[in-house]
Each structure stands twice: as C-alpha cells, then as structure tokens.
Design a protein around this motif. Sequence first.
Motif, PDB file in Angstrom:
ATOM      1  N   LEU A 310      32.914  49.306  20.865  1.00  0.00           N
ATOM      2  CA  LEU A 310      34.285  49.660  20.497  1.00  0.00           C
ATOM      3  C   LEU A 310      35.084  50.101  21.717  1.00  0.00           C
ATOM      4  N   GLY A 311      34.440  50.866  22.599  1.00  0.00           N
ATOM      5  CA  GLY A 311      35.121  51.268  23.823  1.00  0.00           C
ATOM      6  C   GLY A 311      35.472  50.075  24.693  1.00  0.00           C
ATOM      7  N   LEU A 312      34.588  49.074  24.742  1.00  0.00           N
ATOM      8  CA  LEU A 312      34.857  47.859  25.515  1.00  0.00           C
ATOM      9  C   LEU A 312      36.053  47.099  24.934  1.00  0.00           C
ATOM     10  N   ILE A 313      36.120  47.001  23.603  1.00  0.00           N
ATOM     11  CA  ILE A 313      37.258  46.328  22.976  1.00  0.00           C
ATOM     12  C   ILE A 313      38.547  47.090  23.277  1.00  0.00           C
ATOM     13  N   GLY A 314      38.472  48.416  23.231  1.00  0.00           N
ATOM     14  CA  GLY A 314      39.643  49.211  23.569  1.00  0.00           C
ATOM     15  C   GLY A 314      40.088  48.982  24.998  1.00  0.00           C
ATOM     16  N   TRP A 315      39.129  48.845  25.901  1.00  0.00           N
ATOM     17  CA  TRP A 315      39.467  48.551  27.303  1.00  0.00           C
ATOM     18  C   TRP A 315      40.143  47.181  27.412  1.00  0.00           C
ATOM     19  N   MET A 316      39.688  46.216  26.615  1.00  0.00           N
ATOM     20  CA  MET A 316      40.333  44.897  26.618  1.00  0.00           C
ATOM     21  C   MET A 316      41.776  45.004  26.131  1.00  0.00           C
ATOM     22  N   HIS A 317      41.999  45.848  25.119  1.00  0.00           N
ATOM     23  CA  HIS A 317      43.366  46.071  24.652  1.00  0.00           C
ATOM     24  C   HIS A 317      44.251  46.567  25.792  1.00  0.00           C
ATOM     25  N   ARG A 318      43.797  47.611  26.474  1.00  0.00           N
ATOM     26  CA  ARG A 318      44.621  48.217  27.517  1.00  0.00           C
ATOM     27  C   ARG A 318      44.767  47.295  28.716  1.00  0.00           C
ATOM     28  N   ARG A 319      43.734  46.492  28.985  1.00  0.00           N
ATOM     29  CA  ARG A 319      43.738  45.667  30.188  1.00  0.00           C
ATOM     30  C   ARG A 319      44.536  44.373  29.998  1.00  0.00           C
ATOM     31  N   SER A 320      44.370  43.723  28.851  1.00  0.00           N
ATOM     32  CA  SER A 320      44.877  42.359  28.721  1.00  0.00           C
ATOM     33  C   SER A 320      45.890  42.147  27.613  1.00  0.00           C
ATOM     34  N   VAL A 321      45.961  43.060  26.644  1.00  0.00           N
ATOM     35  CA  VAL A 321      46.766  42.779  25.459  1.00  0.00           C
ATOM     36  C   VAL A 321      48.081  43.536  25.452  1.00  0.00           C
ATOM     37  N   ILE A 322      48.039  44.838  25.759  1.00  0.00           N
ATOM     38  CA  ILE A 322      49.224  45.670  25.580  1.00  0.00           C
ATOM     39  C   ILE A 322      50.372  45.203  26.463  1.00  0.00           C
ATOM     40  N   GLY A 323      50.062  44.799  27.697  1.00  0.00           N
ATOM     41  CA  GLY A 323      51.115  44.306  28.578  1.00  0.00           C
ATOM     42  C   GLY A 323      51.803  43.081  28.005  1.00  0.00           C
ATOM     43  N   GLY A 324      51.031  42.197  27.380  1.00  0.00           N
ATOM     44  CA  GLY A 324      51.623  41.012  26.773  1.00  0.00           C
ATOM     45  C   GLY A 324      52.464  41.347  25.561  1.00  0.00           C
ATOM     46  N   LEU A 325      52.007  42.333  24.774  1.00  0.00           N
ATOM     47  CA  LEU A 325      52.791  42.735  23.611  1.00  0.00           C
ATOM     48  C   LEU A 325      54.127  43.332  24.027  1.00  0.00           C
ATOM     49  N   ALA A 326      54.137  44.003  25.162  1.00  0.00           N
ATOM     50  CA  ALA A 326      55.374  44.616  25.635  1.00  0.00           C
ATOM     51  C   ALA A 326      56.254  43.635  26.382  1.00  0.00           C
ATOM     52  N   GLY A 327      55.749  42.421  26.590  1.00  0.00           N
ATOM     53  CA  GLY A 327      56.539  41.428  27.314  1.00  0.00           C
ATOM     54  C   GLY A 327      56.514  41.621  28.806  1.00  0.00           C
ATOM     55  N   SER A 328      55.540  42.390  29.301  1.00  0.00           N
ATOM     56  CA  SER A 328      55.450  42.626  30.743  1.00  0.00           C
ATOM     57  C   SER A 328      53.995  42.814  31.103  1.00  0.00           C
ATOM     58  N   GLY A 329      53.758  43.033  32.378  1.00  0.00           N
ATOM     59  CA  GLY A 329      52.386  43.295  32.802  1.00  0.00           C
ATOM     60  C   GLY A 329      51.667  42.016  33.117  1.00  0.00           C
ATOM     61  N   VAL A 330      50.497  41.824  32.481  1.00  0.00           N
ATOM     62  CA  VAL A 330      49.671  40.688  32.835  1.00  0.00           C
ATOM     63  C   VAL A 330      50.307  39.373  32.426  1.00  0.00           C
TER      64      VAL A 330
END
Length: 706
Positions: A310-330
């Motif tokens: 679960l911690g690994l999935i959370g790290w994937m969220h912060r690393r690869s997903v949240i920036g895309g949801l916000a329209g910025s970042g990765v």
Amino acid sequence: MTEGSRTGGNAGPRTGGEAARPDGPARTARLTQSSALPLYLLAGVVLGSLALIFTGAAAPTVVGDSGPLGRWGLPTAKFLFNTALTLTIGALVLAVGVLPRTQGRRGDVDPDWLRLLTIGQVASSVLTVSSVAVLVFTYVDTAGAQAYAGDFSAQLWSFITAIDLGRLWLGITALAAVANLCVFAFRSYAGVAVALAASLVPIGLLALLGHSAEASGHTQAVGSLAVHLVGVVLWAGGLLSLALLAPGLTRRPDLGTLVSRYSTLALIAFLLVMYSGFTNGSLRVRSLSDWWGTPYGRVLLAKLALTLLLGLIGWMHRRSVIGGLAGSGVSSGPAAGRGASALFWRLVLVETAVFGAVSGLGVVLSRTAPPVPDEPPAEPTAAELLTGEPLPPPPDWGNYFTEWRVDPIWVVITVGATVLYLLAVRRLRVRGDSWSTARTICWVAGMAVLFYITSGGVSVYGHVLFSGHMIQHMALVMVAPVPMVMGAPVTLLMRALRPRQDGSRGLREWVLVLVHSRYARFWAHPIVAAVNFAGSLVVFYHSGIMIYALETHAGHEIMIVHFLLAGYMFVQSIIGIDPGVNRFPYPVRLLVLLVTMAFHAFFGISIMSGEALIAGEWYGNMGHGWGFSALEDQVTGGEIAWGIGELPTLSVAILLAAEWFTSSTREARRRDRSEARTGDAELSAYNAMLQQLADRDRASSSRPRR
C-alpha cells in the motif's frame, strides 16, 4: 500509449454511438465507484477466512466451544464493524479537511460534500448495528457452550453489566450510537467536526481491548494500538470515500488538488501505521522463530507485506499520478491529465482490495494467540498487581534518566509536532522569509522535555512514587510550557501556510477557528488561565480524582493533556505572542504571575503538612521496600511542589521583563520617529494649549472686580 491519450480530445470529434460513450477516466471512475467497496469486503472476507483456518482460530475448542456463532460470527461482525468505523471517519475527515463545503460565488453547498455526509450517515448507521452484533457475539464467544444454556437475555445482561469486556463493548456501542446521531444532526463545518470527534472516541475503548491491563507493556500496547487504528481509518476510510465519489470527482477541475490533500493525509497515516504496527508487534513477537515459526507471526508478516505494498502504491500516486491530475509536473495537457485520472482510479481499485485484505488479517490477529502470551504473571508482586508493570530499581538521579517506558501516543505527538514545526520553518525560508532560530530551538527543546516527561524516568517512577508523580506533574504544568510558548507555533503556522480560497478548510483555517472560538478565548483569558492553573492542583489532589489517573490509562492521558494545556494557557497569557489571548498590561501580568506562584507555594506546603495519604490505596500498597514510607515520600513530593516552581517562575519573570523592556523601547522609538516626522507637533500642540490656559488666567485676573 495510455487509454486517456487514445480517447482524449486530440482525436477529434466522434459520431454516432461513440459520442455517447464515456471516455476512459469516466468509465474507470464508474467501475471504481461500483466495485471498490465490494472488492474491499470480498478481499477481507476471503483472506480473513483463509487466515482463520490457517491459524486454527476457527477450529472448535475441546471444552466449551461457542459454535459457529462465536468462531465465525464474531470475526465477521468485527470486520463489518471495522469497515463501518473506517468509512465513517474517512468520509468525515474528507468533509472537514479536503473537499470544499461551498462552491461558486453564491456559496451553494458542494454536492460532493453532501454525498460525503450521506456516506458518513449510512456508514455510521451500519457501525451502530454492527457494534450491537459484536457485543452479542462477544458474549457468545466468551461464555462458550454456556451461552446456549438457560436464559440467554439474562446472561447477556449480566455480561454487559458485570464483566469488564461486556461493559467496554456496551460503551463502544453507546458511543457509536452518539456518533450516528451527530452525523445525522449536523450540517455546518463545526457540526461535522464535532461528529468526527464523536466518531473517533470509540478508538480509545477499542485500544483498551487489545491488551490485558494486568500484563506488562500495557502502556505501549494500548498507545500503539490507538495510533494504529487512527492511521488505518484515516488512510483506508479516505480512500474508500474517494472511491464512492469517483464519477463526480472525475468531472471536477480541482481533482488534482483534492487528491494531493488526501495523499498528504495518507502519507502521515502510513507512517503512523508502520510505527505503531512495529511497536505493537514487538510486544507479541520477540524472536525470529516467533516470526517464521508461529501462525501469529506469519499472519503478521503477511499484513506487514501488504501494508508495504500500500505504501508503494501511495508513492506511485505522489510520484506519477498527482502531477498529471493537476495538469503539471510529470505530465501535462488534457490527454495526459485524462490518462493520469484513469491510472489513479485503477490504483484506487487495487488499494481498496489490498486494504480489505489487511483489515481481514487484522481481525484474525485479534483472534489468534501471540507467541508472547498476553497474560499477567503467575505470582505478581504488589506493584505488578497495581501498575501491571515490574517494579523499577530504587530511585536515584541516575535511574530517573536511564529508566524509560515509551508512550507511543506522545512519541507521535512530540516527534510529529517537531517535524511539522521544522517543515514550516523550512517553507518560510525557501520562500525568502525569516524565522527566529531562538524560537525554533525553544520549540524543539519543549518537545524534548515533553517526550521525557511522558516516556522517561519521571513517568516510570510517577506510577509507583508520589514524589515521582509530583516531579512529572510540576514539569508538565511549569517546565514544558515555557519553551513551547516561546516557540510561537500558531504564529509560525499562520505565516507558513497560505489560506485556502476554494471554500474548504485546512490546518490553518481550523487552528484559527479554534484559537478565536469563544471556548478557547474563555480558557485563555488571563484570570481564567491563572485560576485553572492553580485551582486544578487543589481539585486534582484533594478531591480524590487522582486515583483515576493512576488506575486507568485514559485517566492518565487526560491528566497529561489537561495540565499541559493549563500550563500552556497560563504561560501564554504572561509571555506569549500567539493570537487568541487578550493579555493584560505588563505590570498586571507580573502581579498575576507573583500571586499565582504564591498560591502554588502554599499548595506545596499543604502537601508537606498533610497527615493523610493522597491516593493511599495506591501508593500505600506499592510494597517497594526502599527504606521510606509512603507518607515520607508524600512529604518529599510536597517539597518538590514547593521548590520546583522557583526556577520556571524566575525564567518566566525574566522573559516578561525582557518583553516589557523591548516593548517600551519599541514604543519610545516609535514616538521618536513620529516626533521627527511631525516636528514634535504633539508636544507643540500641548504647549500651545498650556499657553492658552495661562493667557486666559492672566486675562481673567486683570479684569477689574465690581
């Protein structure tokens, strides 16, 4: 290529049936909404059932077997209860601190916020019903075959009124019902916050169920389980609530912001779960053979592995997903944003399934005997009968610094408050603002002192000696608050965090609401703070309520919180700079300080001259054999109460004098600048007024009298 890019806006317009088909993120969101909770329940039931069979917890007992109702009904009811509690708290947490309550210029209530309340209402209703089921099944499991003999209702009533386990579950059921009423009754931000607080209260009683009060390690076991439960309900409950809101959230332009806020909560919850899980597990599993060679250890290892996943999935969220949801970042652009959204909801589905499995394994662990038995010693000493812990070595100055009994709750509070403070200072400095290094040192020192008070030698000896308790008490109310107040945490928070503009409330907004509330202002008033500071001592030691702080874990924690806040409020009214206090002028502050400290000295003298033991049924029966009686130790405690306040009082008086001098100097400089800027207009006007009065007097005296 992601599904979002295949179905995104760059592909051009669609025709016919394709135009009506929802894109990838929308389909995934709807699948998440319909499948998340069933997946959670299915994974928990399946893996939990397998683990029950593996550990033998579901096998019939040789004597007094409770039948399927006890062996299978109780774990099932507990799993449902845990799920309902998790979803109730998770939905309310999102409503209080993540989603905005209003939207648009007209301030209409956000429909997703209302859906969160609906989720909380349904979940809290299930929580109340399932708590009743757990209460009944717990009786069946405890009574065994006797549960089916005789009058079932009469025996059940005896269980919930005469047996500690039954009374605890009755209390949990009553608290669940109160929380359910609060969730239905309130719609305002403050009301939902009250409902959240009411929903969190049962966690304290659940933590007490996790360890025998007579067995050693009770403080660590209860504290770590409470921290563990808080972390799990924040993490899993928030995730399940997001999943149930999935289609509506996908259409929101602020999805990235909302997920980022939840992700921060999930990170904190992950750290709480890992720390508390390790602490609690170490009390029950000691050696490698216990981990690998026992059913309890293997199930615990499986639970740990799933938590790390679960911690690994959370790290994937912060690393690869949240920036895309916000329209910025990765990633950036509409197509990338839709791809990140679809990936996010897929990961949510995986997370909910894993969380269900973790919850199921948690129920199994509560039904499985650990390698280290959770039983009191066969021939306990008097101290072990009273405290549940072995007697420490005879007290001396060295042992007061080498004996430790760590309280996980206060470890989390002190370490967490220190880290948050340092992060706030770092944010200010990255932004180019400054913050006093001296205030930072004061806050860290205050947290270090508080950590020692709650987990060090004074806490250990405070359970067996009145003098040790008095050292702990005086340090709580007079030593720790001074550097904490000088750290000015509220002022730092207001400067470090920017106010939210979307109708939601974050940490900054809730702290401001609390600080400026009428309740907080009442207790922060200098006179009320002084009366509470001094009067609480008399009430606590001379009314008989002290024994509850010694006999019960909850009473001990409430004592710490109360006296820490009493000391903090008093010192804040004397030398603090944080908002929320209408402070007196400096001469009046000094007078209040001296009067309060004089009363404190009289309190110490009253303890020294007393001839009756305070909490005599506790300290008088400790049986330590250290060469002094309980009454002699109480006299020592009175001397400590009298003498330990001198240095903190002197330091507060010096700090007050320094603030007074600084304030006077600042005012003098302000006046000098004003005079230089206006040509001393104020003094000239005053002199002109005096001259006019003098001229008027001369004119009136020179007139001839008739």
